[in-house]
Scaffold this active site. Structure first.
Site, mmCIF file in Angstrom:
data_model
loop_
_atom_site.group_PDB
_atom_site.id
_atom_site.type_symbol
_atom_site.label_atom_id
_atom_site.label_comp_id
_atom_site.label_asym_id
_atom_site.label_seq_id
_atom_site.Cartn_x
_atom_site.Cartn_y
_atom_site.Cartn_z
ATOM 1 N N HIS A 84 0.872 -1.178 0.000
ATOM 2 C CA HIS A 84 0.000 0.000 0.000
ATOM 3 C C HIS A 84 0.913 1.232 0.000
ATOM 4 O O HIS A 84 2.019 1.180 0.531
ATOM 5 C CB HIS A 84 -0.828 -0.062 1.292
ATOM 6 C CG HIS A 84 -1.888 0.964 1.421
ATOM 7 N ND1 HIS A 84 -1.635 2.248 1.849
ATOM 8 C CD2 HIS A 84 -3.226 0.910 1.219
ATOM 9 C CE1 HIS A 84 -2.767 2.927 1.905
ATOM 10 N NE2 HIS A 84 -3.752 2.140 1.525
ATOM 11 N N ASP B 25 3.211 -4.631 7.983
ATOM 12 C CA ASP B 25 2.000 -3.829 7.848
ATOM 13 C C ASP B 25 0.825 -4.807 7.971
ATOM 14 O O ASP B 25 0.535 -5.560 7.044
ATOM 15 C CB ASP B 25 2.021 -3.132 6.487
ATOM 16 C CG ASP B 25 0.685 -2.487 6.135
ATOM 17 O OD1 ASP B 25 -0.297 -2.715 6.869
ATOM 18 O OD2 ASP B 25 0.635 -1.778 5.125
ATOM 19 N N GLN C 85 -4.406 -5.233 6.802
ATOM 20 C CA GLN C 85 -5.414 -6.132 6.214
ATOM 21 C C GLN C 85 -5.460 -7.489 6.886
ATOM 22 O O GLN C 85 -6.400 -8.253 6.677
ATOM 23 C CB GLN C 85 -5.142 -6.331 4.715
ATOM 24 C CG GLN C 85 -5.341 -5.090 3.883
ATOM 25 C CD GLN C 85 -6.789 -4.618 3.853
ATOM 26 O OE1 GLN C 85 -7.728 -5.393 4.070
ATOM 27 N NE2 GLN C 85 -6.984 -3.343 3.603
ATOM 28 N N LYS D 144 -10.286 -1.309 10.679
ATOM 29 C CA LYS D 144 -10.423 -2.467 9.786
ATOM 30 C C LYS D 144 -10.795 -3.722 10.571
ATOM 31 O O LYS D 144 -11.019 -4.774 9.989
ATOM 32 C CB LYS D 144 -9.130 -2.691 9.002
ATOM 33 C CG LYS D 144 -8.794 -1.512 8.084
ATOM 34 C CD LYS D 144 -7.851 -1.902 6.999
ATOM 35 C CE LYS D 144 -7.165 -0.708 6.367
ATOM 36 N NZ LYS D 144 -7.949 -0.108 5.290
ATOM 37 N N CYS E 281 -4.756 2.501 -3.675
ATOM 38 C CA CYS E 281 -3.499 2.984 -3.058
ATOM 39 C C CYS E 281 -2.357 1.999 -3.280
ATOM 40 O O CYS E 281 -1.475 1.849 -2.427
ATOM 41 C CB CYS E 281 -3.653 3.269 -1.569
ATOM 42 S SG CYS E 281 -4.923 4.474 -1.212
HETATM 43 N N1 7TS Z 1 -1.652 -0.852 4.677
HETATM 44 C C1 7TS Z 1 -2.563 -1.612 4.066
HETATM 45 C C2 7TS Z 1 -2.188 -2.997 3.608
HETATM 46 C C3 7TS Z 1 -3.846 -1.109 3.875
HETATM 47 O O1 7TS Z 1 -4.767 -1.877 3.282
HETATM 48 C C4 7TS Z 1 -4.172 0.182 4.320
HETATM 49 C C5 7TS Z 1 -5.515 0.802 4.082
HETATM 50 C C6 7TS Z 1 -3.192 0.918 4.984
HETATM 51 C C7 7TS Z 1 -1.936 0.371 5.130
HETATM 52 C C8 7TS Z 1 -3.451 2.262 5.553
HETATM 53 O O2 7TS Z 1 -4.309 2.156 6.623
HETATM 54 P P1 7TS Z 1 -4.899 3.455 7.350
HETATM 55 O O3 7TS Z 1 -5.906 2.918 8.297
HETATM 56 O O4 7TS Z 1 -3.763 4.128 8.022
HETATM 57 O O5 7TS Z 1 -5.488 4.290 6.253
HETATM 58 N N2 7TS Z 1 -6.183 0.256 2.988
HETATM 59 C C9 7TS Z 1 -7.266 0.754 2.371
HETATM 60 C C10 7TS Z 1 -7.877 0.110 1.315
HETATM 61 O O6 7TS Z 1 -7.508 -0.942 0.819
HETATM 62 N N3 7TS Z 1 -8.930 0.834 0.896
HETATM 63 O O7 7TS Z 1 -9.027 1.915 1.685
HETATM 64 C C11 7TS Z 1 -7.998 1.875 2.611
#
Ligand code: 7TS
Length: 404
Positions: free
Chosen positions: A121, A198, A201, A224, A362
């Site tokens: 991401h 990370d 997910q 999530k 992303c």
């Molecule tokens: N890493 C992964 C693998 C992600 O899927 C996401 C967010 C992030 C980092 C960032 O997370 P945040 O909570 O700090 O924003 N992924 C997604 C997505 O797949 N669609 O919207 C956000």
């Protein structure tokens, strides 16, 4: 076995109509929905104990601190961290990664190398590019195959004594690939490189065990895993957290401030400047209780049946291509149909009450690998049903008939 209907009753939003149709929410990889008990925990916090944490002697401040700190302990136990002070509250995965990348500035120099993967991401790419710009270190990328799996033999070739940190996702948000992180961690440790996972997910599907994995850092977003937005955490091994410089400066993170010199608070507060998202922190603990009650294994098993069912149904649609066919895969399906733009499909199914994400998710390097502008992504949670998948497939067929 899980009683899905009973679980759906826990999530008030699922009874909504969107565009006059029953909501089918298949955008769980972006954010999951929240059960009533999490919503009630937010409400109760503001109604009954709202106060700032870690500062007041007054009763409410102590109650707020206790409730907030209880979540830190729940996270420690749920993910099997050795100490509760190895859990640093952040706004989420993005901030957690930025914290580590920023704090590594004083450790790296231009001889050093950072390894990430092609599956990351943007939030696990850009902070490392910043770090490279600040230090002159070089970024190396583990390539993938057509199925969306990491090429571990190439990873081994990238590792060397200059490698200082390896940062990879546990699960790909776009392709669903579950990466062999234990193997990745062990290989990196042979070169004394730190490993950041990370886990954004993975958290809703897999219960990571930090001590068994032996990862140096693990990053997560509560939203999530059925918790509120605006809260998440960075797990870091004590030795690393002691070694790293603080990320943000301000209140809460200091021991003594003078104009000449400031000394820092102990862990975890050293990395927690400013007033945190207390209500969300408290309700995150409730989300962990909720998942624990249902059982992450039950959740994963059920989601896997949804993944298999949806994959079979989607493959029957003429001209549909699925991106991400790894052997080990979470309940995420990215696809395109013929040359139809994913945005057009997303817009039509939205009119039919179905929420999917379209675009690059992303992960632009993944789109560059497959040479596509984006995909339609359906991501399933344990409150989704096979009936909803049928509704989605019918809507998709309708959209394709209109657009081709
Ligand atoms: N890493 C992964 C693998 C992600 O899927 C996401 C967010 C992030 C980092 C960032 O997370 P945040 O909570 O700090 O924003 N992924 C997604 C997505 O797949 N669609 O919207 C956000």
């Amino acid at each position: 076995m899980m009683d899905v209907q009973k679980i759906r009753d826990d999530f008030p939003i699922l009874t909504q109509q969107v565009n006059g149709k029953p909501l089918v929410y298949f955008d769980n990889a972006a954010t999951s929905q929240k059960p009533q008990i999490v919503i009630s925990a937010l409400d109760k916090y503001y109604k009954e104990i709202n106060a700032n944490v870690h500062r007041g002697v007054h009763t409410l401040s102590q109650l707020a601190t206790d409730a907030y700190e209880l979540t830190r302990n729940k996270i420690q136990h749920y993910f099997n961290a050795q100490h509760n002070y190895e859990i640093i509250f952040t706004r989420g995965t993005t901030e957690s990664i930025n914290l580590v990348a920023s704090s590594f500035t004083s450790i790296l120099n231009e001889e050093d190398e950072i390894i990430i993967s092609h599956l990351e991401h943007h939030s696990n790419i850009v902070p490392w590019q910043f770090l490279c710009e600040r230090t002159g270190a070089k970024l190396r990328v583990i390539p993938i195959n057509e199925k969306g799996e990491l090429l571990l033999s190439e990873y081994e070739k990238l590792l060397n004594n200059k490698t200082k940190i390896v940062a990879v996702s546990h699960v790909s948000n776009t392709l669903g690939t579950i990466n062999p992180i234990k193997e990745i961690i062990d290989k990196a440790h042979r070169f004394n490189a730190a490993v950041l996972i990370d886990g954004a997910q993975a958290a809703p599907h897999i219960q990571a065990d930090f001590q068994a994995l032996d990862c140096d850092f693990y990053c997560m977003s509560a939203h999530k895993m059925y918790g509120p937005t605006g809260i998440g955490f960075l797990y870091g091994k004590e030795a690393w957290l002691r070694k790293l410089k603080p990320y943000h400066g301000g209140g809460e993170m200091i021991k003594l401030v003078t104009f000449k010199k400031t000394t820092y608070a102990d862990l975890p507060h050293k990395f927690e400047a400013g007033t945190p998202n207390i209500a969300a922190g408290v309700a995150f603990g409730t989300a962990i209780d909720y998942i624990t009650k249902i059982g992450i294994k039950n959740i994963a098993t059920y989601e896997d049946t949804l993944l298999k069912y949806a994959t079979e149904k989607l493959e029957q649609i003429d001209g549909l291509k699925i991106y991400g066919t790894a052997e080990k895969k979470a309940s995420v399906i990215s696809f395109n149909v013929k040359n139809i733009h994913p945005f057009d499909i997303g817009s039509i199914v939205d009119k039919l009450g179905i929420a999917v994400r379209t675009g690059h998710h992303c992960t632009q390097p993944i789109m560059q690998f497959f040479n596509i502008p984006g995909t339609v992504r359906a991501s399933f949670s344990f409150y989704n049903t096979k009936e909803e998948i049928d509704v989605f497939v019918a809507a998709l067929q309708k959209a394709v008939a209109m657009l081709q």
